[in-house]
Motif scaffolding. Structure first.
Motif, PDB file in Angstrom:
ATOM      1  N   CYS A  59       0.855  -1.194   0.000  1.00 52.46           N
ATOM      2  CA  CYS A  59       0.000   0.000   0.000  1.00 52.46           C
ATOM      3  C   CYS A  59       0.894   1.248   0.000  1.00 52.46           C
ATOM      4  CB  CYS A  59      -0.927  -0.015   1.208  1.00 52.46           C
ATOM      5  SG  CYS A  59      -2.010  -1.459   1.270  1.00 52.46           S
ATOM      6  N   GLU A  61       1.013   3.988  -1.974  1.00 52.96           N
ATOM      7  CA  GLU A  61       0.426   5.318  -2.141  1.00 52.96           C
ATOM      8  C   GLU A  61       0.049   5.914  -0.796  1.00 52.96           C
ATOM      9  OE1 GLU A  61      -0.293   7.396  -4.927  1.00 52.96           O
ATOM     10  OE2 GLU A  61       1.281   6.106  -5.732  1.00 52.96           O
ATOM     11  N   THR A  88      -5.654   0.132  -1.219  1.00 58.10           N
ATOM     12  CA  THR A  88      -4.590  -0.374  -2.084  1.00 58.10           C
ATOM     13  C   THR A  88      -4.141   0.708  -3.056  1.00 58.10           C
ATOM     14  OG1 THR A  88      -6.172  -1.143  -3.750  1.00 58.10           O
ATOM     15  CG2 THR A  88      -5.583  -2.700  -1.999  1.00 58.10           C
ATOM     16  N   ASP A  89      -3.003   0.478  -3.708  1.00 56.01           N
ATOM     17  CA  ASP A  89      -2.537   1.416  -4.727  1.00 56.01           C
ATOM     18  C   ASP A  89      -3.551   1.535  -5.853  1.00 56.01           C
ATOM     19  OD1 ASP A  89      -0.299   1.753  -3.207  1.00 56.01           O
ATOM     20  OD2 ASP A  89       1.087   0.747  -4.585  1.00 56.01           O
ATOM     21  N   GLU A  90      -4.166   0.410  -6.216  1.00 55.59           N
ATOM     22  CA  GLU A  90      -5.185   0.432  -7.277  1.00 55.59           C
ATOM     23  C   GLU A  90      -6.378   1.289  -6.863  1.00 55.59           C
ATOM     24  OE1 GLU A  90      -3.743  -2.232  -6.046  1.00 55.59           O
ATOM     25  OE2 GLU A  90      -2.561  -2.970  -7.743  1.00 55.59           O
ATOM     26  N   PHE A  92      -6.271   3.943  -4.966  1.00 59.18           N
ATOM     27  CA  PHE A  92      -5.877   5.343  -5.137  1.00 59.18           C
ATOM     28  C   PHE A  92      -5.871   5.732  -6.614  1.00 59.18           C
ATOM     29  CE2 PHE A  92      -4.280   5.296  -0.745  1.00 59.18           C
ATOM     30  CZ  PHE A  92      -4.700   6.548  -0.334  1.00 59.18           C
ATOM     31  N   GLU A  93      -5.436   4.833  -7.474  1.00 57.42           N
ATOM     32  CA  GLU A  93      -5.451   5.126  -8.913  1.00 57.42           C
ATOM     33  C   GLU A  93      -6.866   5.404  -9.390  1.00 57.42           C
ATOM     34  OE1 GLU A  93      -3.581   1.957 -10.980  1.00 57.42           O
ATOM     35  OE2 GLU A  93      -1.609   2.266 -10.053  1.00 57.42           O
ATOM     36  N   THR A  94      -7.813   4.601  -8.939  1.00 66.09           N
ATOM     37  CA  THR A  94      -9.214   4.819  -9.294  1.00 66.09           C
ATOM     38  C   THR A  94      -9.719   6.143  -8.746  1.00 66.09           C
ATOM     39  OG1 THR A  94      -9.636   2.437  -9.316  1.00 66.09           O
ATOM     40  CG2 THR A  94     -11.552   3.880  -9.113  1.00 66.09           C
ATOM     41  N   TYR A  96      -7.915   8.855  -8.069  1.00 71.38           N
ATOM     42  CA  TYR A  96      -7.315   9.943  -8.838  1.00 71.38           C
ATOM     43  C   TYR A  96      -8.070  10.143 -10.156  1.00 71.38           C
ATOM     44  CZ  TYR A  96      -3.264   9.199  -5.772  1.00 71.38           C
ATOM     45  OH  TYR A  96      -2.432   9.060  -4.696  1.00 71.38           O
ATOM     46  N   ARG A  97      -8.448   9.052 -10.785  1.00 69.69           N
ATOM     47  CA  ARG A  97      -9.119   9.133 -12.086  1.00 69.69           C
ATOM     48  C   ARG A  97     -10.545   9.665 -11.959  1.00 69.69           C
ATOM     49  NH1 ARG A  97      -9.249   4.003 -13.250  1.00 69.69           N
ATOM     50  NH2 ARG A  97     -11.438   3.732 -12.677  1.00 69.69           N
ATOM     51  N   ARG A 100     -10.674  13.423  -9.505  1.00 70.85           N
ATOM     52  CA  ARG A 100      -9.514  14.298  -9.657  1.00 70.85           C
ATOM     53  C   ARG A 100      -9.769  15.698  -9.109  1.00 70.85           C
ATOM     54  NH1 ARG A 100      -5.059  13.828 -12.630  1.00 70.85           N
ATOM     55  NH2 ARG A 100      -5.888  11.962 -13.614  1.00 70.85           N
ATOM     56  N   ARG A 179     -11.032   0.384  -1.881  1.00 70.29           N
ATOM     57  CA  ARG A 179     -11.513   1.693  -2.326  1.00 70.29           C
ATOM     58  C   ARG A 179     -11.186   2.760  -1.298  1.00 70.29           C
ATOM     59  NH1 ARG A 179     -17.857   2.690  -3.187  1.00 70.29           N
ATOM     60  NH2 ARG A 179     -17.684   2.795  -0.924  1.00 70.29           N
TER      61      ARG A 179
END
Length: 350
Positions: A59, A61, A88-90, A92-94, A96-97, A100, A179
């Motif tokens: 984790c 991020e 999870t890092d995933e 955070f990616e979601t 950010y997308r 934003r 999430r």
């Protein structure tokens, strides 16, 4: 009196631990709340503290952003103990997308809203458990709401599924989640809907007209399927204006959107039948590939799921859920000759 004696014993014991001191003791509705002041652990004892463990779990991020918030970073390096729901890092990616525009101003709330004082293990979690976090809003701690779904097989923290619970650290426990918890539950139903009135303002106006606002300002948790402004403007047979002119039918329609208890999207499963506060039933449907981004209620898509509030959750809907008897009464009164495929496929509603 026994509770007070026990609390004093606990405080005396914990305060005797190295680097720990009791800050305050308060009794609230029979519960004991202890706030502790903690010193930083020595470096050699922090090899597997919460931050190190989060990094080991991948984790990164979460770990990499903690230095941006020195107070929280220092807190999580202290003796604790704490419970931290770590995305999870995933996840955070979601975030950010999809969020934003909120990232810059929301980050402080995001991180502190994932941290709880004390160890809370999954075995201790009951449905609708509220636990105060390190996030303070309007002078009060913001709660994490834990829920259990599918006979306890799924556990969520404010709607986020705990995918890897009960990871022990030297100063607490980590629950990894799929999430980022956002939005945090800062407001009740009415205030939150007013905050996003460009999305749900018309439905809020209907709630206030019928007097259901009193129901939604209580402490009992609810799930509200709230049609968007666009969905309400596109209503036909009847239109929204026609519905607003009939207070009884309007109330029936609003109650058809309200369910007792907090049901985040993680708790909605294909084939579920929910009983609304009006006594009628609605059916949950997932997509053919069980994609949680395509969950429907009576064939109406959930456009924005999991808007958390202090007394439950609401989902913004792409359409209005119309009780069959209200729709049929309107058709009969206005000589509308319509046989809907919707009616044919959902005989359980009648």
């Amino acid at each position: 009196m026994k509770g007070l004696f026990f609390a004093l014993v606990v405080v005396t014991y914990v305060a005797s631990l190295p680097g720990t001191a009791a800050k305050s003791l308060s009794l609230n509705d029979g519960s004991v709340m202890i706030e502790m002041e903690t010193d930083l652990l020595p470096a050699e004892k922090r090899k597997m503290d919460i931050i190190a463990l989060a990094s080991k779990l991948g984790c990164n991020e979460f770990v990499n952003h903690l230095p941006l918030f020195p107070d929280l970073d220092k807190l999580l390096r202290s003796e604790g103990p704490f419970t931290v729901v770590v995305p999870t890092d995933e996840a955070f990616e979601t975030f950010y997308r999809d969020r934003r525009e909120y990232v810059k101003h929301a980050f402080p709330k995001i991180f502190s809203g994932h941290v709880v004082r004390g160890r809370v293990y999954s075995s201790q979690i009951n449905n609708e458990l509220l636990v105060p976090t390190a996030l303070v809003w309007a002078g009060k701690p913001v709660n994490l709401r834990f829920n259990r779904y599918l006979d306890g097989k799924v556990t969520t923290a404010t709607g986020s599924i705990l995918t890897l619970p009960d990871q022990n650290a030297t100063n607490g426990v980590i629950h990894v989640t799929d999430r980022v918890i956002y939005p945090q539950a800062l407001y009740g139903f009415l205030t939150q809907m007013a905050e996003i009135s460009n999305s749900t303002g018309l439905f809020l106006a209907a709630i206030e007209l019928t007097g259901l606002a009193d129901v939604l300002t209580g402490e009992s948790p609810f799930t509200l399927f709230a049609p968007s402004n666009k969905a309400i403007r596109e209503m036909e047979n009847p239109t929204f204006d026609e519905l607003m002119s009939d207070r009884k039918q309007l109330t029936d329609v609003l109650l058809y959107h309200l369910v007792s208890g907090t049901i985040f999207e993680a708790g909605l499963r294909d084939g579920d039948v929910l009983t609304t506060m009006g006594g009628k039933q609605v059916r949950i449907e997932g997509s053919e590939n069980d994609n949680k981004d395509d969950v429907r209620v009576n064939f109406v898509e959930i456009r924005v799921p999991d808007v958390a509030v202090t007394n439950g959750v609401f989902h913004i809907m792409a359409g209005v859920l119309m009780p069959p008897e209200v729709r049929n009464a309107y058709w009969k009164k206005n000589n509308v000759d319509v046989v809907s495929d919707f009616d044919k496929t959902l005989p359980w509603q009648f």
